[in-house]
Design an enzyme around this catalytic site. Structure first.
Site, PDB file in Angstrom:
ATOM      1  N   ASP A   1     131.083  99.480  16.770  1.00  0.00           N
ATOM      2  CA  ASP A   1     130.821  99.457  15.143  1.00  0.00           C
ATOM      3  C   ASP A   1     131.583 100.603  14.688  1.00  0.00           C
ATOM      4  OD1 ASP A   1     129.070  97.567  15.643  1.00  0.00           O
ATOM      5  OD2 ASP A   1     127.397  98.361  15.055  1.00  0.00           O
TER       6      ASP A   1
ATOM      7  N   ASP B   1     122.815  86.886  11.888  1.00  0.00           N
ATOM      8  CA  ASP B   1     122.001  87.885  12.061  1.00  0.00           C
ATOM      9  C   ASP B   1     120.874  87.723  11.429  1.00  0.00           C
ATOM     10  OD1 ASP B   1     124.279  89.021  13.175  1.00  0.00           O
ATOM     11  OD2 ASP B   1     125.093  90.222  11.111  1.00  0.00           O
TER      12      ASP B   1
END
Length: 260
Positions: free
Chosen positions: A8, A130
């Site tokens: 990330d 998500d």
């Protein structure tokens, strides 16, 4: 089952979040490229990258950082975060990204997914869902959608999507175990190939996920557990590898393990 390390990127650095909360980030390396090389040296067969800045803004803030990784690695790279237009997707595929992940746009603009699948193979275009308590969240997990996670998956399936990356937000970055029941519920209803994500803590979680292979779970994205060296094979690797083979100028505790 394919193990996919996650990278990330926030403000140009390699970070991990807890449950997607940006005020709970931990910086692991200043240069995400170095992290990608570490995972490749640990025999990664694919890397999963998320541009967290892009997820919030819709702008490809860390494009050049990701280009460096794609250029230097010899394995497939998949990228997600803020991909909300054909041009953005094309820009990544043109530099050699193997697969792009459409997240928020699958909810807000499903026509984009349809357009992309007319241009590219389903192996290049996947959708990331998500979910928190079964509800997909969008725009960097800051907003909720108005449908169930499996309903979104079935909608994408009708458009021609073949794979979903499914993340249980409640488990992501918590180091308390994978969201097995939520993932099982999702894959049973979706009936698609699924890459599981969120909450993997160690080998036991991987063994549990393997029981879902019959439903289509064939891969898993792992973040914090790898960064915290939770797998015994990592400890062995660090003990016997004298140097990581890059500049060794790390900003975290990994410097000692890698470069002493």
């Amino acid at each position: 089952m394919l193990i996919i390390p996650a990278i990330d990127i926030k403000d140009g650095k390699c970070v991990r979040l807890t449950r997607g909360e940006f005020d709970k980030k931990k910086i692991y390396l200043d240069n995400p490229r170095d992290m990608a090389i570490i995972w490749r040296k640990q025999n990664a067969k694919m890397i999963h990258i998320v541009d967290l800045d892009a997820a919030l803004t819709g702008k490809l803030v860390n494009f050049e950082k990701i280009r460096e990784i794609v250029t230097d690695l010899d394995i497939p790279v998949q990228v997600g975060g803020g991909l909300r237009s054909v041009d953005a997707v094309e820009k990544y595929l043109d530099i050699g990204v193997s697969r792009v992940v459409i997240g928020s746009a699958a909810v807000t603009n499903p026509g984009l997914v349809e357009d992309l699948l007319k241009r590219y193979s389903p192996s290049q275009i996947v959708v990331g869902i998500d979910a928190e308590n079964g509800i997909p969240k969008i725009k960097g997990w800051t907003e909720s959608s108005g449908m169930q996670d499996y309903e979104l998956a079935l909608q994408m399936k009708k458009l021609g999507v073949k794979r979903i990356i499914y993340t249980d937000i409640a488990c992501d970055g918590m180091m308390q175990g994978v969201g097995f029941e939520s993932t099982k519920r999702f894959v049973e209803k979706a009936g698609m190939r699924v890459t599981a994500s969120g909450g993997v803590t160690g080998s036991e979680d991987l063994r549990k996920l393997q029981t879902l292979e019959k439903y289509g779970v064939d891969s898993v994205i792992i973040g914090k557990a790898l960064y915290e060296n939770n797998f015994s094979c990592q400890k062995l690797w660090y003990n016997f590898e004298k140097c990581i083979g890059i500049d060794c100028d790390f900003s975290t505790a990994l410097k000692k393990e890698c470069c002493s």
